[in-house]
Enzyme design. Structure first.
Site, mmCIF file in Angstrom:
data_model
loop_
_atom_site.group_PDB
_atom_site.id
_atom_site.type_symbol
_atom_site.label_atom_id
_atom_site.label_comp_id
_atom_site.label_asym_id
_atom_site.label_seq_id
_atom_site.Cartn_x
_atom_site.Cartn_y
_atom_site.Cartn_z
ATOM 1 C CE LYS A 35 -0.163 -0.275 5.019
ATOM 2 N NZ LYS A 35 -0.897 -0.862 6.156
ATOM 3 C CE1 TYR A 256 14.157 31.120 4.309
ATOM 4 C CE2 TYR A 256 14.198 28.737 3.963
ATOM 5 C CZ TYR A 256 14.046 30.032 3.473
ATOM 6 O OH TYR A 256 13.777 30.223 2.141
HETATM 7 C C1 PLP Z 1 -0.102 -1.842 6.758
HETATM 8 C C2 PLP Z 1 -0.675 -3.111 7.266
HETATM 9 C C3 PLP Z 1 0.136 -4.240 7.439
HETATM 10 C C4 PLP Z 1 1.643 -4.200 7.296
HETATM 11 O O1 PLP Z 1 2.194 -3.711 8.490
HETATM 12 P P1 PLP Z 1 3.784 -3.560 8.648
HETATM 13 O O2 PLP Z 1 3.983 -3.172 10.052
HETATM 14 O O3 PLP Z 1 4.178 -2.500 7.685
HETATM 15 O O4 PLP Z 1 4.341 -4.881 8.296
HETATM 16 C C5 PLP Z 1 -0.468 -5.421 7.812
HETATM 17 N N1 PLP Z 1 -1.807 -5.480 8.014
HETATM 18 C C6 PLP Z 1 -2.612 -4.418 7.870
HETATM 19 C C7 PLP Z 1 -4.063 -4.569 8.114
HETATM 20 C C8 PLP Z 1 -2.067 -3.196 7.515
HETATM 21 O O5 PLP Z 1 -2.875 -2.137 7.391
#
Ligand code: PLP
Length: 363
Positions: A35, A256
């Site tokens: 994702k 800055y």
């Molecule tokens: C993002 C997500 C994962 C992966 O988690 P990580 O800590 O990045 O391995 C697994 N399950 C769900 C439901 C998620 O939203």
């Protein structure tokens, strides 16, 4: 020539990390979570690189899943948030997606939808994260309702998500494991608990399916050192170059607001990368960078397109020299700590201004 700011993405490191996730839990199937543009690494390229290894992909939204289908990805794809509307349910059918069902509105919409073909469903149970999921005391009824719907395939996976698995001394993870395990003595369904910290740190959580995200990209989800997590290889190396060098006097301010002032006569190098590229503006003076096989420190406030580093006393540094912002020498977690955030956020919030270059390191 273009601006030197770029990210190198090492696909061999990615594959090794996937294999480490899979071999750490050899009796589970390991779903690759890609994702948010594969945590900034380029979702389609990462999916192609892992296509032969992973039995399925996980993304947050149906839109992300459709993007993968349009790029020719044929493996099963699970949408972790499920459908937001009837239209999305139909898109899931059309594109052969797996759907998370996590609230009663989604249950009703799916059952009532006229889709013709049954969908594969992951029923998410809220064992304590309190973000998504059906509560455990409703889950049996919901499961039965879904099982009896002609819109649902029989092999419903029952899943939950951990709230505190990155804290290895926090007993809450065991409570979550127990809650779903007990429920499943009745359902007897294939189940899924583990994210990256679950896979690496909680052997009890290895189940039919694990869901590996952050660890695939080669960084530890833990603050402490950890025997397996420390074998991961960072996939992304964020690079840029020095574009200017100047000598300043003790007491002079840099950047800055002059939030950093030289405590001695100093040499300052300016690097062409900034928060407009996704380098955290919150990064404090002292955040490490890597230049010519040496560590140097960020000083002063990060600008939109540039940042400044203190190279006082370092040998042989000149305009054009390459600077690693994070990668194999400086971990993204270290940058995150200096920026008061997590490595997850630092990787994910890089902007499209930085091109990704894909390599196979052969390591
Ligand atoms: C993002 C997500 C994962 C992966 O988690 P990580 O800590 O990045 O391995 C697994 N399950 C769900 C439901 C998620 O939203």
């Amino acid at each position: 020539m273009t601006r030197p700011a770029r990210a190198i993405i090492d696909l061999d490191a990615l594959k090794q990390n996937y294999q480490l996730a899979a071999s750490t839990a050899p009796t589970s199937k390991t779903m690759a979570i890609i994702k948010a543009n594969a945590y900034g690494h380029g979702m389609v390229e990462i999916a192609k690189a892992l296509h032969e290894l992973t039995p399925a992909f996980g993304v947050a939204t149906i839109d992300e899943a459709i993007q993968l289908r349009k790029a020719g990805i044929e493996k099963p794809i699970l949408s972790l948030q499920g459908a937001f509307s009837e239209q999305e349910i139909k898109a899931a059918v059309k594109h052969f997606l797996w759907l998370t069902i996590e609230n009663n509105k989604q249950v009703q919409e799916l059952i009532n939808c006229d889709i013709g073909t049954p969908l594969s469903i992951w029923l998410k149970v809220d064992t304590g994260m309190h973000r998504l999921g059906i509560s455990p005391n409703e889950a049996i009824d919901v499961y039965k309702k879904l099982r009896s719907s002609s819109n649902v395939n029989n092999d419903i996976v029952v899943s939950t998500h951990f709230a505190c698995a990155d804290e290895l001394n926090n007993n809450f993870t065991e409570q979550q494991i127990k809650a779903l395990t007990e429920l499943n003595t009745i359902l007897n369904a294939p189940i899924s608990f583990a994210n990256s910290p679950g896979i690496l740190g909680w052997e009890n959580s290895h189940a039919d399916w694990n869901r590996a995200g952050f660890m695939l990209y080669g960084n530890s989800p833990f603050k402490e050192s950890h025997p397996i997590a420390d074998r991961l290889t960072p996939v992304m190396t964020m690079l840029s170059s020095i574009i200017s060098i100047k000598n300043i006097k003790k007491g002079d301010g840099v950047g800055y607001g002059h939030i950093w002032k030289a405590g001695r006569d100093s040499t300052i190098a300016t690097v062409t990368v900034g928060y407009g590229d996704g380098y955290p503006r919150q990064a404090a003076s002292g955040t490490p960078v890597y230049v010519n096989n040496q560590r140097a420190s960020l000083v002063g406030r990060v600008s939109m397109d540039m940042l400044t580093i203190d190279i006082t006393g370092l040998e042989n540094i000149k305009i054009g020299d390459e600077v690693e912002l994070w990668g194999k020498n400086i971990s993204v977690n270290e940058v995150a700590t200096y920026s008061n955030t997590s490595g997850y956020e630092v990787l994910t919030r890089r902007t499209t201004r930085i091109p990704n270059t894909y390599i196979e390191s052969g390591n």
